[in-house]
Design a protein around this motif. Structure first.
Motif, short mmCIF file in Angstrom:
data_model
loop_
_atom_site.label_atom_id
_atom_site.label_comp_id
_atom_site.label_asym_id
_atom_site.label_seq_id
_atom_site.Cartn_x
_atom_site.Cartn_y
_atom_site.Cartn_z
N LEU A 92 -7.97 1.71 12.37
CA LEU A 92 -6.64 1.82 12.97
C LEU A 92 -5.69 0.80 12.36
CD1 LEU A 92 -4.71 2.99 15.06
CD2 LEU A 92 -5.63 1.34 16.73
N SER A 93 -6.15 -0.43 12.17
CA SER A 93 -5.29 -1.45 11.57
C SER A 93 -4.87 -1.04 10.16
CB SER A 93 -6.01 -2.80 11.53
OG SER A 93 -7.06 -2.82 10.57
N GLY A 94 -5.79 -0.43 9.40
CA GLY A 94 -5.46 0.02 8.06
C GLY A 94 -4.46 1.17 8.05
N VAL A 95 -4.61 2.11 8.99
CA VAL A 95 -3.69 3.24 9.06
C VAL A 95 -2.28 2.76 9.40
CG1 VAL A 95 -3.10 5.31 10.38
CG2 VAL A 95 -5.45 4.95 9.62
N PHE A 97 -1.05 -0.25 8.90
CA PHE A 97 -0.56 -1.01 7.74
C PHE A 97 -0.08 -0.07 6.64
CE2 PHE A 97 -1.24 -3.18 3.68
CZ PHE A 97 -0.56 -4.36 3.89
N ALA A 98 -0.83 0.99 6.39
CA ALA A 98 -0.45 1.96 5.36
C ALA A 98 0.86 2.67 5.72
CB ALA A 98 -1.57 2.98 5.15
N LEU A 99 1.03 3.00 7.00
CA LEU A 99 2.27 3.64 7.44
C LEU A 99 3.46 2.73 7.18
CD1 LEU A 99 3.86 5.86 8.89
CD2 LEU A 99 3.26 4.75 11.07
N GLY A 100 3.32 1.45 7.50
CA GLY A 100 4.39 0.49 7.22
C GLY A 100 4.69 0.38 5.74
N SER A 101 3.63 0.39 4.91
CA SER A 101 3.82 0.30 3.46
C SER A 101 4.55 1.52 2.92
CB SER A 101 2.45 0.17 2.77
OG SER A 101 1.77 -0.99 3.20
N LEU A 102 4.23 2.69 3.47
CA LEU A 102 4.90 3.93 3.05
C LEU A 102 6.38 3.89 3.38
CD1 LEU A 102 4.71 6.83 1.94
CD2 LEU A 102 4.14 7.57 4.26
N ILE A 103 6.73 3.42 4.56
CA ILE A 103 8.13 3.35 4.97
C ILE A 103 8.89 2.35 4.11
CG2 ILE A 103 9.70 2.70 6.85
CD1 ILE A 103 7.59 3.76 8.80
N ARG A 117 8.59 -3.09 7.56
CA ARG A 117 7.99 -4.43 7.56
C ARG A 117 7.40 -4.76 8.92
NH1 ARG A 117 5.97 -7.30 4.29
NH2 ARG A 117 6.99 -9.28 4.73
N SER A 118 8.07 -4.33 9.99
CA SER A 118 7.54 -4.57 11.34
C SER A 118 6.22 -3.84 11.55
CB SER A 118 8.56 -4.13 12.39
OG SER A 118 9.76 -4.87 12.28
N ILE A 119 6.15 -2.59 11.09
CA ILE A 119 4.91 -1.82 11.23
C ILE A 119 3.81 -2.43 10.37
CG2 ILE A 119 3.85 0.45 10.87
CD1 ILE A 119 6.55 1.69 11.55
N GLN A 120 4.19 -2.89 9.17
CA GLN A 120 3.22 -3.62 8.34
C GLN A 120 2.69 -4.85 9.09
OE1 GLN A 120 5.09 -4.63 4.55
NE2 GLN A 120 3.58 -3.35 3.51
N ARG A 176 9.57 -0.50 -5.36
CA ARG A 176 9.00 0.55 -4.51
C ARG A 176 7.54 0.82 -4.89
NH1 ARG A 176 13.09 2.89 -1.56
NH2 ARG A 176 15.19 2.59 -2.39
N GLY A 177 7.27 0.73 -6.19
CA GLY A 177 5.90 0.89 -6.64
C GLY A 177 4.99 -0.21 -6.14
N GLY A 178 5.55 -1.41 -5.93
CA GLY A 178 4.76 -2.51 -5.40
C GLY A 178 4.23 -2.19 -4.01
N PHE A 179 5.11 -1.67 -3.14
CA PHE A 179 4.65 -1.29 -1.81
C PHE A 179 3.77 -0.04 -1.87
CE2 PHE A 179 8.58 -3.65 -0.43
CZ PHE A 179 7.91 -4.63 0.29
N ALA A 180 4.13 0.92 -2.72
CA ALA A 180 3.34 2.14 -2.83
C ALA A 180 1.92 1.85 -3.33
CB ALA A 180 4.03 3.13 -3.76
N SER A 181 1.78 0.83 -4.16
CA SER A 181 0.45 0.50 -4.69
C SER A 181 -0.51 0.05 -3.58
CB SER A 181 0.56 -0.61 -5.74
OG SER A 181 0.96 -1.84 -5.15
N LEU A 182 0.05 -0.38 -2.45
CA LEU A 182 -0.79 -0.80 -1.33
C LEU A 182 -1.47 0.39 -0.65
CD1 LEU A 182 1.58 -3.45 0.30
CD2 LEU A 182 -0.46 -3.91 -1.07
N LEU A 183 -0.90 1.60 -0.82
CA LEU A 183 -1.43 2.78 -0.11
C LEU A 183 -2.85 3.14 -0.55
CD1 LEU A 183 1.81 4.96 0.01
CD2 LEU A 183 0.77 3.67 1.88
N PRO A 184 -3.10 3.34 -1.85
CA PRO A 184 -4.49 3.67 -2.23
C PRO A 184 -5.46 2.53 -1.96
CG PRO A 184 -3.13 3.32 -4.19
CD PRO A 184 -2.20 3.38 -3.02
N VAL A 185 -4.98 1.30 -2.11
CA VAL A 185 -5.84 0.15 -1.84
C VAL A 185 -6.22 0.11 -0.36
CG1 VAL A 185 -5.99 -2.36 -1.88
CG2 VAL A 185 -4.83 -1.16 -3.74
#
Length: 476
Positions: A92-95, A97-103, A117-120, A176-185
């Protein structure tokens, strides 16, 4: 030889890093790395972000809301752990975090960025808290200290990678790629946690009730200061500061009488040893916010690349980590001297930054070196004091409240970061930080910002002197 000493002698790093406990260690270290790298890449990329989507007046809100969300989520993480178990709680924490990174990756404007950033912060705060909570349940007691050291060391190493990752994306205008790179990780981390963690629930030790009233006051005080930073008139700023102070005072009063407290008894009683220990910690953490603003000043005033600026700003963390390891060995009078010296070293660093940072017309290797050394001093200022302040806080707490004290240390640290960035954002915006195209105004804001940090360092020096005097009396 006592049993505790014998158990300590039996603890080996191989027991944590290899064999039965290796999968859990990998998951916990991975969570710390993900949270720490995100903090650093965000700070390094933020100057590029405001250049593209605007919102320079909301610069400090990125750290304030992220940390505040982490505080609030950490307070309820125990309930989530108890209800869902280890695997589902980490997932759940990962999901989240990923949602915040996507936004954040898709944010068209700064307000949307702040939502992300708040969701992250919510996801990161849950992940960080879960990593430390798992130690008690996943390792035998003899390995607890090794596991804590593993996570602390992982955090320090991760702080070196953040500026590199963030700087790389910022260099090519691809934040934007910096935040997007967090998604697969993050997706890989969720899978790893689900496959490698044992199925643990906190069923044997019910979680204590949550002090929601005090948490609301704590969050409100930070938001009041942050809102004041948006005011275009001094009166609006004064009212925001006044409201924040009132909320802090109400929080302190409530803590004295409430059955469910956020902090150990005596922590909110001015002049008490525990209050002084927490005060020194908070004031020193306040000044460490220099690390958050320096990438902006180094890029705008001194023309440094995002990568170099990120690494220079990270010297605060490096100075903190290295000096903390060295200082931890001190005891007795040597320990007292380091606690007294910490705020003075911090003062030297912040005053030098106040003088050197605005010299944008004299940028060069010499000035850059001075700025780098000043940031190291800021880190050393807190690092030499930090292990002993933590020890004092636990020593000054009643035995029955030791667990609450340990939790309060984390809350105090995150609150000081959040409140400090809010106050720094207020000072910076009132002194010209928000004037995007006026380099003179940016230089002026750097002066006022670091003078403010220097003033806080002076308060920390006064509080540390009172703390050591109190500790000496107790020792006698």
């Amino acid at each position: 030889m006592s049993a505790s000493i014998e158990q300590s002698d039996q603890a080996r790093w191989s027991d944590v890093l290899w064999g039965t406990h290796a999968p859990v260690s990998a998951v916990l270290a991975g969570g710390i790395i993900l949270h720490a790298v995100n903090i650093n890449i965000s700070a390094t990329m933020l100057p590029s972000i405001v250049s593209e989507i605007g919102g320079q007046g909301l610069y400090a809100w990125n750290a304030t809301l992220f940390t505040l969300a982490a505080i609030l989520s950490a307070a309820v993480t125990g309930k989530i752990f108890q209800r869902l178990g280890a695997k589902s709680a980490f997932a759940l924490s990962g999901v989240v975090f990923a949602l915040g990174s996507l936004i954040t990756a898709a944010a068209p404007s700064m307000p949307i960025m702040l939502v992300g950033r708040s969701i992250q912060g919510i996801g990161g705060g849950m992940m960080f808290t879960l990593c430390y909570s798992m130690i008690v349940f996943a390792y035998p007691e003899r390995l607890w200290s090794r596991a804590v050291a593993l996570l602390s060391g992982t955090w320090g190493i991760a702080m070196l990678f953040g500026p590199a990752v963030g700087g790389m994306f910022a260099e090519y205008d691809a934040w934007r790629g910096g935040f997007a790179s967090l998604l697969p990780v993050t997706g890989l981390y969720i899978l790893m946690a689900w496959r490698m963690l044992p199925s643990i629930r906190k069923e044997l030790s019910p979680v204590a009730p949550i002090a929601f009233g005090q948490l609301a006051l704590l969050a409100g005080s930070v938001l009041a200061i942050s809102t004041a930073s948006l005011s275009t008139s001094p009166l609006g700023a004064i009212l925001g500061v006044a409201l924040s102070v009132v909320m802090v005072l109400v929080l302190m009063r409530r803590e004295k009488t409430a059955e469910v407290r956020l902090f150990p008894r005596g922590a909110m009683l001015p002049g008490s040893p525990l209050f002084l220990a927490f005060a020194v910690m908070s004031l020193l953490i306040f000044c460490v916010n220099a690390e958050f603003f320096m990438p902006f000043f180094l890029q705008r005033l001194h023309g440094l690349s995002p990568l170099v600026a990120g690494y220079i700003a990270a010297l605060v963390s490096i100075g903190w980590a290295s000096s903390e390891v060295y200082s931890a060995k001190f005891t007795g009078r040597a320990m007292h001297r380091t606690v007294l010296a910490g705020p003075l070293v911090m003062l030297a660093g912040t005053l030098t930054l106040a003088l050197a940072t605005p010299m944008h017309t004299s940028a060069g290797a010499g000035l850059t070196t001075v700025l780098a050394l000043s940031l190291v001093l800021v880190g050393i200022g807190i690092g030499v004091s930090w292990p002993h302040l933590n020890t004092f806080a636990l020593q000054f707490t009643d035995e029955a409240e030791k667990e609450n004290a340990a939790s309060a240390l984390s809350t105090i640290q995150m609150f000081a970061v959040s409140f400090g960035t809010a106050v720094a954002g207020l000072v910076a915006n009132l002194s010209g930080f928000n004037n995007k195209n006026d380099i003179g105004a940016t230089a002026n804001s750097s002066i006022w910002l670091f003078v403010t940090f220097a003033g806080v360092a002076v308060l920390s020096a006064v509080a540390s002197k009172s703390l050591i005097a109190t500790q000496k009396v107790r020792a006698e």
